[in-house]
Scaffold this active site. Structure first.
Site, short mmCIF file in Angstrom:
data_model
loop_
_atom_site.label_atom_id
_atom_site.label_comp_id
_atom_site.label_asym_id
_atom_site.label_seq_id
_atom_site.Cartn_x
_atom_site.Cartn_y
_atom_site.Cartn_z
N LEU A 85 2.98 6.04 -7.23
CA LEU A 85 2.72 4.46 -7.20
C LEU A 85 1.28 4.21 -6.74
O LEU A 85 1.02 4.87 -5.89
CB LEU A 85 3.53 3.70 -6.72
CG LEU A 85 4.83 3.33 -7.55
CD1 LEU A 85 6.06 2.97 -6.27
CD2 LEU A 85 4.80 2.53 -8.60
N GLU A 118 11.24 -4.69 -5.79
CA GLU A 118 11.93 -3.79 -5.40
C GLU A 118 11.76 -3.10 -4.11
O GLU A 118 10.48 -2.94 -3.90
CB GLU A 118 12.57 -2.41 -6.42
CG GLU A 118 12.90 -3.10 -7.74
CD GLU A 118 12.71 -1.91 -8.70
OE1 GLU A 118 12.79 -0.75 -8.31
OE2 GLU A 118 12.72 -2.39 -9.90
N LYS A 120 10.36 -0.40 -1.44
CA LYS A 120 10.01 0.96 -1.38
C LYS A 120 10.58 1.74 -0.32
O LYS A 120 10.24 1.63 0.70
CB LYS A 120 8.57 0.86 -1.38
CG LYS A 120 7.94 2.19 -1.85
CD LYS A 120 6.63 2.29 -2.08
CE LYS A 120 5.78 3.64 -2.60
NZ LYS A 120 6.31 4.60 -1.74
N ARG A 141 11.58 15.91 -6.73
CA ARG A 141 10.33 15.54 -7.34
C ARG A 141 9.51 16.56 -7.57
O ARG A 141 8.86 16.69 -8.66
CB ARG A 141 9.61 14.09 -6.55
CG ARG A 141 8.41 13.81 -7.11
CD ARG A 141 7.85 12.57 -6.45
NE ARG A 141 6.82 12.01 -7.26
CZ ARG A 141 5.62 12.75 -7.32
NH1 ARG A 141 5.32 13.66 -6.56
NH2 ARG A 141 4.49 12.05 -8.01
N LYS A 286 7.18 -4.07 -10.43
CA LYS A 286 7.14 -3.36 -11.87
C LYS A 286 7.20 -4.55 -12.83
O LYS A 286 8.04 -5.34 -12.67
CB LYS A 286 8.56 -2.70 -12.02
CG LYS A 286 8.60 -1.19 -10.86
CD LYS A 286 9.78 -0.75 -11.32
CE LYS A 286 9.97 0.51 -10.29
NZ LYS A 286 11.56 0.92 -10.05
N CYS A 435 0.55 13.89 46.22
CA CYS A 435 1.16 12.83 45.09
C CYS A 435 1.84 13.85 44.57
O CYS A 435 1.54 14.41 43.34
CB CYS A 435 0.24 11.87 44.82
SG CYS A 435 1.36 10.88 43.59
S1 IVH Z 1 9.87 3.84 -9.41
C1 IVH Z 1 7.19 5.29 -11.55
N1 IVH Z 1 10.80 2.30 -7.74
O1 IVH Z 1 7.77 5.55 -4.35
C2 IVH Z 1 6.78 4.93 -10.39
N2 IVH Z 1 9.71 4.30 -6.96
O2 IVH Z 1 4.95 6.29 -4.82
C3 IVH Z 1 7.75 5.55 -9.18
N3 IVH Z 1 10.01 4.65 -4.57
O3 IVH Z 1 8.29 8.73 -5.61
C4 IVH Z 1 9.43 5.57 -9.41
N4 IVH Z 1 11.07 2.81 -4.07
O4 IVH Z 1 9.92 8.06 -4.35
C5 IVH Z 1 10.23 3.37 -7.74
N5 IVH Z 1 12.12 1.05 -6.22
C6 IVH Z 1 11.62 1.92 -6.52
C7 IVH Z 1 10.92 2.90 -5.24
C8 IVH Z 1 10.19 4.06 -5.64
C9 IVH Z 1 10.54 4.15 -3.53
C10 IVH Z 1 9.19 5.83 -4.18
C11 IVH Z 1 9.50 7.01 -4.90
C12 IVH Z 1 8.19 7.33 -5.76
C13 IVH Z 1 7.35 6.85 -4.81
C14 IVH Z 1 5.87 6.46 -5.63
#
Ligand code: IVH
Length: 673
Positions: A85, A118, A120, A141, A286, A435
């Site tokens: 992201l 959501e 993160k 990943r 999103k 000391c």
């Molecule tokens: S969506 C398509 N949703 O953030 C975009 N990612 O920087 C990525 N992550 O590798 C997947 N919470 O480990 C998505 N609600 C969420 C998320 C999320 C945490 C993490 C995930 C991803 C990283 C991207």
């Protein structure tokens, strides 16, 4: 019959080794032994544990995931890449983000757009492939294109359903989400890992899934990869379905329209994020409509249809359990708040500096107070403010000690000739070794990286040796009784012989390092170098005493009144003279390292962030060896700002403003060739 004591000793030795191998593998990325040797040792430990029940404890690396993850997982290609992201930090960023989307979509009528919001979660993402409702495989990943096949390990996570019986569940689909550890579960692992994320990663990549199972990993689902028939229209609907299919989803997911509302929600969330059971580092937005998502697609490896709105400040609330006064090497008294451990941005914090007496009284900080603590980059966490509404009626004002808590000497605030003000810091007036706390710190300094650089003799070991009365003055290090050390808990033949070797090696030293190692106030590395060039040998240096004509020193560029007064004070102290004479017997002076090539001549460098595989001190010395200079602030004289991991953004921005070259560590390596 072998005695229990001996078995424990043997066992501890093996564990110590195992942990050492681990540390090198994990933290230093530099394995000490090959896989076979490592596994062999691990089996030995396990066998001992099996045979002698009394050995099993939580510290054993066979129980917690202290030991290394496997490198040998099979690789597996993602059918649909796992993207990352892009980030936004404020209203501006979000406005720009939306503007770009509107442009891309060619929308002129700017209605509020709907987002699935959501948390993160700061964990490890994984992709689970289900066919006919059965979990077939699970992949990490990796680089987004291909990851490691960690199916069996993922299967140990209770939150991951292995069979899904639902008509609406696609026949073939990748479900993606985050694997993480709850903060309360991390409590037991915090000695082994820097943060919950590392712990989750380590646990997930154990060779033996049984090891993974021992750590309470969780999984929250939030997206999909490949799918065969999914006739949903919105992300929010998908999340609802995930829940119905049996996945855990975040209870904080919601749908919000418009940037203004996103920002209000972010603000509210930021305030309460620390009460959550797990770490989150921002919110993910999103675009809710899958049709629009599809149109937007991705740029590089980030989708246009999503953005992470990061939390800017890493701060949290906790309670002050006590206020400790630490006495530093130069006698500075630093108040430190011992706080109820709290996770701030992925790091468990249990101490926060209160800076000095004035700071405490200005903020009226008291034991028992609920305080806001901030952690910024690699700076020591500090107390920002007190939540007085949570203060108890019987709370008492804190009074700073008027005497050194370690030796009882008078404490003073020094007058600073430069600023024409009294320092904010209170100092113990003892010269040092009288000391206790200062003496310990002085010994730590003596053996530190930039001084004698004794491997295997860290700060903790110094403290332990002090408690055991093995050392009182720096040169006691050369008189250690290794037989006694070998009998100590956690020590064995190997570690003792390593220590012996490191101490022996440290005896060969340059004069400038030796002078620096004494920890004389105001005589840092630079001044030590200057003095060493002037004084030539340690014999001359050791003869400096109260009768010495210090005025000579005034002619040396870089040495001023402050340094001279400090040297005078140092040499007028009897214990310091004993130390100098004590050290003299053991040291073998070597020539200062000469410049190899002058490729960095007239070039200046500065670092920000953590370097990989090399210490700052070593990197600096490499520059100096090549005739380059290190600067301590970004200014117009700087040529290169070298950035490592987690650099300070402010420094980078300053450098960019001043048109200074900002280079990565790799580029620096290339320059060095
Ligand atoms: S969506 C398509 N949703 O953030 C975009 N990612 O920087 C990525 N992550 O590798 C997947 N919470 O480990 C998505 N609600 C969420 C998320 C999320 C945490 C993490 C995930 C991803 C990283 C991207």
């Amino acid at each position: 019959m072998i005695k229990k004591k001996e078995i424990i000793k043997e066992y501890n030795k093996k564990i110590e080794l195992l942990n050492k191998y681990n540390k090198h593998y994990y933290d230093k990325n530099n394995p000490l032994v090959d896989d076979i040797k490592f596994d062999h040792l691990k089996i030995e430990v396990q066998n001992l544990e099996k045979k002698y029940i009394f050995l099993k404890d939580r510290l054993s690396p066979t129980i917690s995931v202290g030991y290394k993850p496997s490198k040998n997982f099979e690789k597996s290609k993602h059918r649909v890449p796992m993207l990352s992201l892009s980030n936004a930090f404020d209203y501006e960023d979000l406005k720009n983000y939306e503007k770009k989307i509107f442009n891309f979509l060619n929308i002129t009528k700017k209605n509020d757009i709907e987002y699935s919001v959501e948390p993160k979660i700061d964990g490890i993402s994984a992709s689970l492939t289900y066919k006919e409702g059965k979990l077939i495989s699970g992949v990490s990943r990796g680089d987004g294109k291909e990851g490691e096949l960690i199916t069996e390990n993922l299967k140990t996570i209770a939150d991951i359903p292995q069979t899904i019986v639902s008509k609406s569940f696609p026949k073939d689909i990748d479900i993606r989400g985050e694997v993480f550890i709850a903060n309360k579960d991390f409590e037991y692992l915090k000695d082994k890992f820097a943060n919950p994320r590392n712990a989750a990663s380590g646990s997930l990549r154990q060779k033996n899934p049984k090891e993974t199972k021992k750590i309470p990993l969780r999984f929250i689902a939030y997206t999909f990869g490949y799918f065969d028939k999914l006739s949903l229209k919105k992300q929010s609907e998908f999340i609802q379905h995930l829940k119905n299919w049996g996945f855990k989803v975040s209870k904080f997911n919601k749908v919000i329209s418009g940037i203004d509302n996103l920002v209000i929600n972010h603000k509210n969330f930021e305030d309460q994020r620390h009460d959550l059971e797990y770490d989150i580092d921002g919110l993910v937005y999103k675009i809710n409509d899958f049709e629009i998502q599809k149109r937007l697609g991705a740029v590089g490896n980030a989708p246009r249809w999503a953005i992470a709105h990061k939390f800017s400040s890493v701060s949290s609330f906790s309670k002050i359990l006590n206020i400790d006064i630490q006495v530093g090497r130069t006698g500075a008294l630093t108040p430190v708040a011992k706080i109820k451990p709290v996770n701030i941005g992925g790091v468990v914090v249990s101490n926060a500096t209160l800076h000095n007496e004035d700071e405490i009284s200005r903020k009226d900080i008291r034991v028992g107070d609920t305080v806001k603590i901030e952690r910024a980059g690699d700076v020591i966490p500090h107390v920002i403010s007190v939540d007085t509404s949570k203060r108890l009626n019987n709370s008492k004002k804190y009074y700073f000690p008027q005497k050194c808590p370690s030796c009882g000497s008078k404490v003073i605030k020094e007058y600073n000739n430069l600023t024409k003000k009294y320092d904010a810091v209170k100092r113990c007036t003892s010269e040092g070794f009288e000391c206790e706390k200062m003496a310990i710190e002085k010994i730590k300094h003596f053996i530190s990286k930039d001084a004698l650089n004794i491997d295997g003799l860290g700060k903790k070991v110094v403290e332990k040796f002090w408690d055991l009365k093995f050392i009182r003055l720096p040169h006691d290090i050369f008189k250690l009784d290794y037989n006694k050390i070998e009998k100590l808990d956690g020590w064995g033949k190997l570690s003792v012989s390593n220590l012996k070797y490191a101490i022996e090696k440290s005896r060969k030293i340059t004069l400038e390092k030796l002078i620096f190692s004494l920890g004389i106030r105001h005589i840092g590395q630079e001044n030590a170098k200057i003095i060493s060039q002037h004084i030539k040998n340690f014999e001359n240096f050791s003869k400096i005493s109260s009768g010495f004509n210090f005025e000579n020193f005034l002619n040396i560029d870089g040495i001023g009144e402050t340094q001279i007064n400090s040297l005078k004070k140092f040499f007028s102290n009897q214990t310091n003279l004993i130390v100098i004479n004590g050290i003299k017997k053991y040291m073998i002076l070597k020539k200062s390292e000469k410049t190899v090539s002058g490729k960095f001549k007239n070039k200046t460098f500065m670092f920000t962030g953590k370097l990989e595989g090399i210490s700052r001190a070593e990197a600096k010395s490499l520059i100096e060896k090549n005739s380059g200079k290190i600067l301590s602030s970004v200014n117009s004289k700087l040529n290169y700002l070298i950035i490592g991991d987690k650099p300070t953004t402010r420094k980078i921005n300053q450098a960019i403003d001043l048109k200074i070259k900002v280079i990565k560590q790799e580029d620096f390596k290339k320059m060095l060739n």
